[in-house]
Write an enzyme that holds these catalytic residues in place. Structure first.
Site, PDB file in Angstrom:
ATOM      1  N   LYS A 166      28.334  55.040 -30.945  1.00 53.36           N
ATOM      2  CA  LYS A 166      29.348  55.649 -30.090  1.00 53.36           C
ATOM      3  C   LYS A 166      28.700  56.667 -29.166  1.00 53.36           C
ATOM      4  O   LYS A 166      27.755  57.347 -29.578  1.00 53.36           O
ATOM      5  CB  LYS A 166      30.425  56.327 -30.952  1.00 53.36           C
ATOM      6  CG  LYS A 166      31.236  55.380 -31.812  1.00 53.36           C
ATOM      7  CD  LYS A 166      32.117  54.456 -31.003  1.00 53.36           C
ATOM      8  CE  LYS A 166      32.984  53.576 -31.878  1.00 53.36           C
ATOM      9  NZ  LYS A 166      33.840  52.660 -31.103  1.00 53.36           N
ATOM     10  N   LYS A 168      30.946  53.782 -27.106  1.00 50.69           N
ATOM     11  CA  LYS A 168      30.710  52.341 -27.101  1.00 50.69           C
ATOM     12  C   LYS A 168      29.983  51.880 -25.844  1.00 50.69           C
ATOM     13  O   LYS A 168      29.273  50.880 -25.873  1.00 50.69           O
ATOM     14  CB  LYS A 168      32.015  51.573 -27.278  1.00 50.69           C
ATOM     15  CG  LYS A 168      33.008  51.682 -26.133  1.00 50.69           C
ATOM     16  CD  LYS A 168      34.110  50.629 -26.238  1.00 50.69           C
ATOM     17  CE  LYS A 168      34.886  50.738 -27.513  1.00 50.69           C
ATOM     18  NZ  LYS A 168      35.941  49.706 -27.607  1.00 50.69           N
ATOM     19  N   LYS A 191      25.894  48.382 -36.145  1.00 51.96           N
ATOM     20  CA  LYS A 191      26.228  47.245 -35.295  1.00 51.96           C
ATOM     21  C   LYS A 191      26.368  47.693 -33.847  1.00 51.96           C
ATOM     22  O   LYS A 191      26.802  48.807 -33.566  1.00 51.96           O
ATOM     23  CB  LYS A 191      27.529  46.572 -35.741  1.00 51.96           C
ATOM     24  CG  LYS A 191      28.782  47.421 -35.548  1.00 51.96           C
ATOM     25  CD  LYS A 191      30.060  46.671 -35.925  1.00 51.96           C
ATOM     26  CE  LYS A 191      30.607  45.785 -34.847  1.00 51.96           C
ATOM     27  NZ  LYS A 191      31.163  46.517 -33.681  1.00 51.96           N
ATOM     28  N   ASP A 193      28.505  47.851 -30.702  1.00 54.24           N
ATOM     29  CA  ASP A 193      29.924  47.667 -30.420  1.00 54.24           C
ATOM     30  C   ASP A 193      30.041  46.405 -29.568  1.00 54.24           C
ATOM     31  O   ASP A 193      29.097  46.018 -28.874  1.00 54.24           O
ATOM     32  CB  ASP A 193      30.502  48.884 -29.698  1.00 54.24           C
ATOM     33  CG  ASP A 193      31.965  49.119 -30.051  1.00 54.24           C
ATOM     34  OD1 ASP A 193      32.607  48.166 -30.525  1.00 54.24           O
ATOM     35  OD2 ASP A 193      32.454  50.236 -29.862  1.00 54.24           O
ATOM     36  N   GLU A 194      31.207  45.755 -29.627  1.00 56.39           N
ATOM     37  CA  GLU A 194      31.299  44.415 -29.045  1.00 56.39           C
ATOM     38  C   GLU A 194      31.035  44.347 -27.544  1.00 56.39           C
ATOM     39  O   GLU A 194      30.584  43.297 -27.067  1.00 56.39           O
ATOM     40  CB  GLU A 194      32.641  43.760 -29.386  1.00 56.39           C
ATOM     41  CG  GLU A 194      33.880  44.388 -28.775  1.00 56.39           C
ATOM     42  CD  GLU A 194      34.424  45.548 -29.582  1.00 56.39           C
ATOM     43  OE1 GLU A 194      35.500  46.039 -29.236  1.00 56.39           O
ATOM     44  OE2 GLU A 194      33.765  45.972 -30.558  1.00 56.39           O
ATOM     45  N   HIS A 287      32.699  39.127 -34.900  1.00 56.98           N
ATOM     46  CA  HIS A 287      33.609  40.148 -34.390  1.00 56.98           C
ATOM     47  C   HIS A 287      34.803  39.443 -33.769  1.00 56.98           C
ATOM     48  O   HIS A 287      34.651  38.430 -33.104  1.00 56.98           O
ATOM     49  CB  HIS A 287      32.914  41.053 -33.369  1.00 56.98           C
ATOM     50  CG  HIS A 287      33.634  42.346 -33.159  1.00 56.98           C
ATOM     51  ND1 HIS A 287      34.782  42.433 -32.406  1.00 56.98           N
ATOM     52  CD2 HIS A 287      33.396  43.599 -33.621  1.00 56.98           C
ATOM     53  CE1 HIS A 287      35.216  43.682 -32.410  1.00 56.98           C
ATOM     54  NE2 HIS A 287      34.399  44.413 -33.139  1.00 56.98           N
ATOM     55  N   ARG A 288      36.002  39.984 -33.985  1.00 60.01           N
ATOM     56  CA  ARG A 288      37.223  39.275 -33.589  1.00 60.01           C
ATOM     57  C   ARG A 288      37.971  39.956 -32.444  1.00 60.01           C
ATOM     58  O   ARG A 288      39.186  39.799 -32.315  1.00 60.01           O
ATOM     59  CB  ARG A 288      38.144  39.113 -34.796  1.00 60.01           C
ATOM     60  CG  ARG A 288      38.541  40.430 -35.449  1.00 60.01           C
ATOM     61  CD  ARG A 288      39.472  40.258 -36.638  1.00 60.01           C
ATOM     62  NE  ARG A 288      40.014  41.554 -37.030  1.00 60.01           N
ATOM     63  CZ  ARG A 288      41.026  41.732 -37.869  1.00 60.01           C
ATOM     64  NH1 ARG A 288      41.594  40.676 -38.428  1.00 60.01           N
ATOM     65  NH2 ARG A 288      41.471  42.933 -38.159  1.00 60.01           N
ATOM     66  N   HIS A 321      35.354  40.918 -39.375  1.00 58.15           N
ATOM     67  CA  HIS A 321      36.196  42.110 -39.413  1.00 58.15           C
ATOM     68  C   HIS A 321      37.594  41.725 -39.892  1.00 58.15           C
ATOM     69  O   HIS A 321      38.166  40.730 -39.445  1.00 58.15           O
ATOM     70  CB  HIS A 321      36.248  42.761 -38.035  1.00 58.15           C
ATOM     71  CG  HIS A 321      34.958  43.402 -37.650  1.00 58.15           C
ATOM     72  ND1 HIS A 321      34.773  44.768 -37.645  1.00 58.15           N
ATOM     73  CD2 HIS A 321      33.762  42.865 -37.301  1.00 58.15           C
ATOM     74  CE1 HIS A 321      33.526  45.046 -37.288  1.00 58.15           C
ATOM     75  NE2 HIS A 321      32.894  43.895 -37.071  1.00 58.15           N
ATOM     76  N   SER A 368      36.628  48.134 -40.326  1.00 58.41           N
ATOM     77  CA  SER A 368      36.363  49.041 -39.209  1.00 58.41           C
ATOM     78  C   SER A 368      37.666  49.369 -38.496  1.00 58.41           C
ATOM     79  O   SER A 368      38.640  48.622 -38.571  1.00 58.41           O
ATOM     80  CB  SER A 368      35.379  48.401 -38.219  1.00 58.41           C
ATOM     81  OG  SER A 368      35.942  47.251 -37.628  1.00 58.41           O
TER      82      SER A 368
END
Length: 459
Positions: A166, A168, A191, A193-194, A287-288, A321, A368
């Site tokens: 962070k 992100k 991870k 962030d997406e 990741h969704r 997730h 998360s």
């Protein structure tokens, strides 16, 4: 046109269909538009989802009718509709004869979502027979591989404390790598962030070597292994593989500590399968992002988060997730633990169907969304175990002392729950956990009223 004589057979028994092992069963919540009968609309839905259309066609033969999808159960009052889809309906790979999820989704949740006589239809559960399970890849890696790398037992190895870098977006390579190092001094898993990938202000080929250097320094300083989940999501599968290959080259002897994160909902099934098949030695992190547009309880079309998680295991996701089950900032409730149970166990009861996985490797629940050390004990109590990966961004970088202290507070929260201890009493002996109360005072007030007096913070 009423097609119920062909596409509905309410005499079929669910237990017989399951015992036969030749059908994928799908349970929907379906409501027809006004003026359309429930059975008639259901049959039209099954026709459109398999061999039919809105009129009879001259090319239909007896074999075609043998692979019709059949409505076998309806309850108009509860909007329940269940359809049996013959396995032979679904497309198979030319290369190896295996099943593909895109074909399954095209039929069970494809054109039927735009039918003129259907008000809404949403999948709430899906059942896969043993043969279908055998024809999907399933995970190649699971949480036991993470535990092994971390030097833990490969059964019940416990909580993996993770974070998301962070902010992100907006960090350049050096600050990004520094943020990773600061967390790894106390935590296990980081991870992307997406949205993080190869932004012009943070090029992948510059930042990733710095992240690996941070990992090595943190490992040297702590004497503990660290894990990183790298985002390889891209429109083009060759671009995905170029990113993945660069990651493996960069991490070299530590490549087993590198997971690949894929935005599987926005990217689609092909992206997950590409990662699963091209990189079977890596942990595949699903990741969704974006799923809420159809999985939200407020959405009446699509499918639920439970169904999304279930099909992710089929495809080969090592972890996905699953939200926070009402303990974080995202939509969810305590009963969402059934999502975790379905993907981590070899057999489990869903909303409608009891599913056996026949030895397919489990998919890790990844937790998360607004979690911190204060929220975790209740979360673990609801779930009943701590064998999860938790990526707490604000819960780590928002800790009053440091990201490392935030990571330690997360681990202490797990130890607190595992010991059955009172969190306030536990905090008196564990500084990082105690400081989480001061770091997140609104949560502390809501979850642990009177904490200031009990911990002496008011003095």
């Amino acid at each position: 046109m009423d097609q119920s004589a062909r596409y509905a057979d309410l005499s079929l028994k669910e237990e017989d269909l399951i015992a036969g092992g030749k059908h994928i069963l799908v349970a929907y919540k379906m409501k027809p538009k006004a003026g359309h009968g429930y059975l008639e609309a259901s049959a039209h839905f099954a026709a459109e989802s398999s061999t039919g259309t809105n009129v009879e066609v001259s090319t239909t033969d007896d074999f075609t009718k043998g692979v019709d999808a059949l409505v076998y159960y309806i309850d108009e009052a509860t909007e329940d509709m269940r359809i049996a889809y013959p396995m032979d309906l679904f497309d198979r790979n030319v290369t190896d004869g295996r099943m593909m999820l895109v074909s399954v989704l095209t039929l069970i949740i494809g054109n039927n979502q735009g039918m003129g006589d259907i008000e809404h239809a949403k999948i709430h559960d899906i059942y896969f027979p043993e043969r279908a399970i055998q024809l999907f890849d399933g995970p190649s890696k699971d949480i036991s591989d993470m535990w092994r790398i971390l030097g833990r037992p490969i059964e019940n190895g416990g909580y993996i404390a993770g974070t998301i870098i962070k902010p992100k977006l907006g960090l350049r390579p050096e600050p990004f790598a520094a943020a990773a190092y600061q967390f790894w001094l106390g935590g296990d898993f980081i991870k992307n962030d997406e949205p993080q990938g190869n932004q012009v202000f943070c090029p992948l080929k510059k930042v990733l070597p710095l992240v690996y250097d941070s990992m090595k320094r943190a490992q040297d300083e702590t004497g503990q292994a660290k894990l990183f989940s790298m985002n390889i999501t891209a429109d083009d599968h060759y671009e995905m593989m170029a990113r993945a290959d660069f990651g493996l080259e960069t991490f070299g002897p530590d490549a087993d500590k590198l997971a690949f994160l894929v935005d599987g909902f926005v990217g689609g099934p092909g992206m997950i399968t590409t990662a699963r098949r091209q990189y079977p030695n890596q942990y595949l992190h699903y990741h969704r992002a974006g799923h809420g547009m159809i999985t939200s309880p407020s959405a009446k079309r699509g499918y639920t988060a439970f169904v999304l998680a279930k099909i992710s295991r089929l495809q080969g996701a090592s972890g996905i997730h699953v939200g926070t089950m009402g303990y974080g900032k995202m939509e969810g409730e305590g009963d969402d633990r059934n999502i975790a149970y379905m993907i981590e166990r070899d057999e489990a009861q869903g909303p409608v169907y009891f599913q056996k996985w026949y030895g397919m490797k489990p998919t890790t629940p990844i937790i998360s969304g607004g979690m911190n050390a204060l929220r975790l004990p209740g979360f673990f109590e609801n779930l009943g175990h701590g064998n999860v990966i938790n990526t707490a961004g604000g819960g780590s970088y928002g800790h009053i002392d440091s990201p490392a202290a935030g990571a330690i507070s997360l681990k202490q929260a797990y130890e607190c729950w595992k010991a059955g201890a009172d969190p306030i009493e536990f905090a008196k002996e564990h500084k990082e956990f105690a400081r989480a109360f001061e770091s997140f005072p609104k949560d502390a007030d809501a979850i642990f009223p009177g904490w200031r007096e009990k911990l002496g913070v008011h003095k």
